[in-house]
Motif scaffolding. Sequence first.
Motif, PDB file in Angstrom:
ATOM      1  N   TYR A 165     -13.527  12.194 -21.075  1.00  0.00           N
ATOM      2  CA  TYR A 165     -12.519  13.254 -21.115  1.00  0.00           C
ATOM      3  C   TYR A 165     -11.830  13.323 -22.473  1.00  0.00           C
ATOM      4  O   TYR A 165     -11.488  14.420 -22.946  1.00  0.00           O
ATOM      5  CB  TYR A 165     -11.490  13.052 -20.003  1.00  0.00           C
ATOM      6  CG  TYR A 165     -11.978  13.571 -18.675  1.00  0.00           C
ATOM      7  CD1 TYR A 165     -12.170  14.933 -18.455  1.00  0.00           C
ATOM      8  CD2 TYR A 165     -12.257  12.701 -17.627  1.00  0.00           C
ATOM      9  CE1 TYR A 165     -12.632  15.414 -17.252  1.00  0.00           C
ATOM     10  CE2 TYR A 165     -12.721  13.173 -16.405  1.00  0.00           C
ATOM     11  CZ  TYR A 165     -12.899  14.535 -16.222  1.00  0.00           C
ATOM     12  OH  TYR A 165     -13.359  15.007 -15.028  1.00  0.00           O
ATOM     13  N   LEU A 166     -11.612  12.201 -23.123  1.00  0.00           N
ATOM     14  CA  LEU A 166     -10.979  12.231 -24.445  1.00  0.00           C
ATOM     15  C   LEU A 166     -11.934  12.798 -25.488  1.00  0.00           C
ATOM     16  O   LEU A 166     -11.515  13.530 -26.390  1.00  0.00           O
ATOM     17  CB  LEU A 166     -10.508  10.830 -24.830  1.00  0.00           C
ATOM     18  CG  LEU A 166      -9.339  10.295 -23.993  1.00  0.00           C
ATOM     19  CD1 LEU A 166      -9.000   8.869 -24.403  1.00  0.00           C
ATOM     20  CD2 LEU A 166      -8.104  11.187 -24.119  1.00  0.00           C
ATOM     21  N   ALA A 167     -13.216  12.469 -25.365  1.00  0.00           N
ATOM     22  CA  ALA A 167     -14.200  13.066 -26.270  1.00  0.00           C
ATOM     23  C   ALA A 167     -14.272  14.570 -26.055  1.00  0.00           C
ATOM     24  O   ALA A 167     -14.311  15.355 -27.010  1.00  0.00           O
ATOM     25  CB  ALA A 167     -15.573  12.429 -26.044  1.00  0.00           C
ATOM     26  N   GLY A 168     -14.265  14.994 -24.794  1.00  0.00           N
ATOM     27  CA  GLY A 168     -14.308  16.414 -24.498  1.00  0.00           C
ATOM     28  C   GLY A 168     -13.072  17.151 -24.970  1.00  0.00           C
ATOM     29  O   GLY A 168     -13.144  18.331 -25.332  1.00  0.00           O
ATOM     30  N   ALA A 169     -11.936  16.457 -24.971  1.00  0.00           N
ATOM     31  CA  ALA A 169     -10.692  17.079 -25.436  1.00  0.00           C
ATOM     32  C   ALA A 169     -10.630  17.201 -26.947  1.00  0.00           C
ATOM     33  O   ALA A 169      -9.752  17.879 -27.476  1.00  0.00           O
ATOM     34  CB  ALA A 169      -9.493  16.270 -24.940  1.00  0.00           C
ATOM     35  N   GLY A 170     -11.538  16.517 -27.645  1.00  0.00           N
ATOM     36  CA  GLY A 170     -11.593  16.645 -29.094  1.00  0.00           C
ATOM     37  C   GLY A 170     -10.783  15.629 -29.861  1.00  0.00           C
ATOM     38  O   GLY A 170     -10.397  15.898 -31.012  1.00  0.00           O
ATOM     39  N   VAL A 171     -10.501  14.454 -29.256  1.00  0.00           N
ATOM     40  CA  VAL A 171      -9.820  13.393 -30.012  1.00  0.00           C
ATOM     41  C   VAL A 171     -10.677  13.059 -31.236  1.00  0.00           C
ATOM     42  O   VAL A 171     -11.865  12.762 -31.115  1.00  0.00           O
ATOM     43  CB  VAL A 171      -9.603  12.146 -29.141  1.00  0.00           C
ATOM     44  CG1 VAL A 171      -9.034  11.009 -29.978  1.00  0.00           C
ATOM     45  CG2 VAL A 171      -8.664  12.461 -27.978  1.00  0.00           C
ATOM     46  N   GLN A 218     -20.620   3.939 -13.450  1.00  0.00           N
ATOM     47  CA  GLN A 218     -20.495   4.044 -14.911  1.00  0.00           C
ATOM     48  C   GLN A 218     -21.551   5.027 -15.395  1.00  0.00           C
ATOM     49  O   GLN A 218     -22.659   4.659 -15.777  1.00  0.00           O
ATOM     50  CB  GLN A 218     -20.635   2.657 -15.546  1.00  0.00           C
ATOM     51  CG  GLN A 218     -19.569   1.694 -15.049  1.00  0.00           C
ATOM     52  CD  GLN A 218     -19.698   0.289 -15.579  1.00  0.00           C
ATOM     53  OE1 GLN A 218     -20.282   0.056 -16.644  1.00  0.00           O
ATOM     54  NE2 GLN A 218     -19.144  -0.682 -14.855  1.00  0.00           N
ATOM     55  N   PHE A 219     -21.190   6.305 -15.376  1.00  0.00           N
ATOM     56  CA  PHE A 219     -22.175   7.381 -15.467  1.00  0.00           C
ATOM     57  C   PHE A 219     -22.711   7.633 -16.870  1.00  0.00           C
ATOM     58  O   PHE A 219     -23.616   8.454 -17.038  1.00  0.00           O
ATOM     59  CB  PHE A 219     -21.588   8.677 -14.896  1.00  0.00           C
ATOM     60  CG  PHE A 219     -20.243   9.039 -15.453  1.00  0.00           C
ATOM     61  CD1 PHE A 219     -20.096   9.585 -16.714  1.00  0.00           C
ATOM     62  CD2 PHE A 219     -19.094   8.818 -14.692  1.00  0.00           C
ATOM     63  CE1 PHE A 219     -18.852   9.914 -17.216  1.00  0.00           C
ATOM     64  CE2 PHE A 219     -17.840   9.150 -15.185  1.00  0.00           C
ATOM     65  CZ  PHE A 219     -17.719   9.701 -16.455  1.00  0.00           C
ATOM     66  N   LEU A 220     -22.177   6.962 -17.878  1.00  0.00           N
ATOM     67  CA  LEU A 220     -22.724   7.113 -19.225  1.00  0.00           C
ATOM     68  C   LEU A 220     -24.043   6.356 -19.399  1.00  0.00           C
ATOM     69  O   LEU A 220     -24.743   6.560 -20.387  1.00  0.00           O
ATOM     70  CB  LEU A 220     -21.725   6.623 -20.270  1.00  0.00           C
ATOM     71  CG  LEU A 220     -20.487   7.494 -20.502  1.00  0.00           C
ATOM     72  CD1 LEU A 220     -19.523   6.807 -21.463  1.00  0.00           C
ATOM     73  CD2 LEU A 220     -20.870   8.875 -21.027  1.00  0.00           C
ATOM     74  N   TYR A 221     -24.378   5.500 -18.421  1.00  0.00           N
ATOM     75  CA  TYR A 221     -25.542   4.626 -18.558  1.00  0.00           C
ATOM     76  C   TYR A 221     -26.631   4.983 -17.561  1.00  0.00           C
ATOM     77  O   TYR A 221     -26.361   5.484 -16.466  1.00  0.00           O
ATOM     78  CB  TYR A 221     -25.128   3.163 -18.358  1.00  0.00           C
ATOM     79  CG  TYR A 221     -23.882   2.784 -19.117  1.00  0.00           C
ATOM     80  CD1 TYR A 221     -23.746   3.068 -20.469  1.00  0.00           C
ATOM     81  CD2 TYR A 221     -22.812   2.151 -18.471  1.00  0.00           C
ATOM     82  CE1 TYR A 221     -22.600   2.739 -21.167  1.00  0.00           C
ATOM     83  CE2 TYR A 221     -21.663   1.805 -19.155  1.00  0.00           C
ATOM     84  CZ  TYR A 221     -21.556   2.107 -20.500  1.00  0.00           C
ATOM     85  OH  TYR A 221     -20.407   1.786 -21.183  1.00  0.00           O
ATOM     86  N   VAL A 278     -24.328   2.304 -26.388  1.00  0.00           N
ATOM     87  CA  VAL A 278     -24.857   3.351 -25.513  1.00  0.00           C
ATOM     88  C   VAL A 278     -23.811   4.437 -25.291  1.00  0.00           C
ATOM     89  O   VAL A 278     -24.107   5.633 -25.359  1.00  0.00           O
ATOM     90  CB  VAL A 278     -25.312   2.757 -24.165  1.00  0.00           C
ATOM     91  CG1 VAL A 278     -25.786   3.871 -23.225  1.00  0.00           C
ATOM     92  CG2 VAL A 278     -26.418   1.731 -24.367  1.00  0.00           C
ATOM     93  N   ALA A 279     -22.575   4.026 -25.036  1.00  0.00           N
ATOM     94  CA  ALA A 279     -21.508   4.994 -24.801  1.00  0.00           C
ATOM     95  C   ALA A 279     -21.301   5.886 -26.027  1.00  0.00           C
ATOM     96  O   ALA A 279     -21.123   7.110 -25.895  1.00  0.00           O
ATOM     97  CB  ALA A 279     -20.213   4.278 -24.439  1.00  0.00           C
ATOM     98  N   ALA A 280     -21.310   5.301 -27.214  1.00  0.00           N
ATOM     99  CA  ALA A 280     -21.136   6.098 -28.433  1.00  0.00           C
ATOM    100  C   ALA A 280     -22.271   7.110 -28.583  1.00  0.00           C
ATOM    101  O   ALA A 280     -22.038   8.268 -28.975  1.00  0.00           O
ATOM    102  CB  ALA A 280     -21.069   5.173 -29.646  1.00  0.00           C
ATOM    103  N   ALA A 284     -23.638  12.890 -28.206  1.00  0.00           N
ATOM    104  CA  ALA A 284     -24.439  14.032 -27.765  1.00  0.00           C
ATOM    105  C   ALA A 284     -23.574  15.050 -27.037  1.00  0.00           C
ATOM    106  O   ALA A 284     -23.810  16.256 -27.101  1.00  0.00           O
ATOM    107  CB  ALA A 284     -25.575  13.549 -26.864  1.00  0.00           C
ATOM    108  N   TYR A 285     -22.542  14.543 -26.365  1.00  0.00           N
ATOM    109  CA  TYR A 285     -21.613  15.392 -25.616  1.00  0.00           C
ATOM    110  C   TYR A 285     -20.706  16.172 -26.563  1.00  0.00           C
ATOM    111  O   TYR A 285     -20.461  17.367 -26.363  1.00  0.00           O
ATOM    112  CB  TYR A 285     -20.814  14.497 -24.680  1.00  0.00           C
ATOM    113  CG  TYR A 285     -19.739  15.147 -23.858  1.00  0.00           C
ATOM    114  CD1 TYR A 285     -20.016  16.264 -23.065  1.00  0.00           C
ATOM    115  CD2 TYR A 285     -18.446  14.631 -23.844  1.00  0.00           C
ATOM    116  CE1 TYR A 285     -19.025  16.837 -22.286  1.00  0.00           C
ATOM    117  CE2 TYR A 285     -17.456  15.191 -23.072  1.00  0.00           C
ATOM    118  CZ  TYR A 285     -17.740  16.301 -22.293  1.00  0.00           C
ATOM    119  OH  TYR A 285     -16.763  16.867 -21.526  1.00  0.00           O
TER     120      TYR A 285
END
Length: 231
Positions: free
Chosen positions: A32-38, A57-60, A72-74, A79-80
């Motif tokens: 959510y923070l990545a999507g918000a543009g932090v 843990q849905f990023l994996y 992996v998360a990065a 990509a998101y």
Amino acid sequence: MPVIGEAGQRQIHDSRVVIIGLGGLGNPAATYLAGAGVGQLDLVDYDTVSFSNLHRQFLYRETDLGQRKAEVAARQLGAYNPDIELRPHATRLGDKVFDSLLPGAQAVLDCTDNFPTRFAINAACARHRVPLVLGAGIGLQGQLGVFRHDVPAAGCYRCLFDEAGDAAEACEDAGVLGPLVGMLGAWQAFETLRLLIDEAAPESHWLHFSPETRTIRAHEIPQDPACPHHA
């Protein structure tokens, strides 16, 4: 949204947030923070992806098993949202790591799952005067704290819990329902965004959340004069 506006979005873009722990809480919070543009997210986790992580843990994915969660998360978050800076740190926590990452950060998210680490993160945030947003989920119960280390009169995690007290059950021992940590991680992201746009309350507060009974209890955390972080 009027509460954010262009000025608020610029504040979000110009912010740097440190997320410690990329499990059930850290996955939704970081997304959510990545999507918000932090503008910059520092992703800290020494652990690797295991099969037992995948249900919450849905990023994996299964293809990520054995790889470092931070890396992996990065990769997934990049990509998101390719327009933000993502810095993975697959390292164990310690004063050198805290002293490297916390100065200049606008907020720290504690998404870990044990008391010693939480006390260490709180102490580091107190030392560097960085607001801390902490989430914890055990079984069907959730807790969330916002600790305004940037406000001299606000209480902290050590003011709320005695470090010498009895240790509570850990998530790995008691288990936790996947959607619960998803809700708490999203809530951590919400509280963090409020901090970044200067809409957060100046006092520290603690929430206890029970989706089973559909209740939320909230209270302010006063500063404990005996707390070593406020001496």
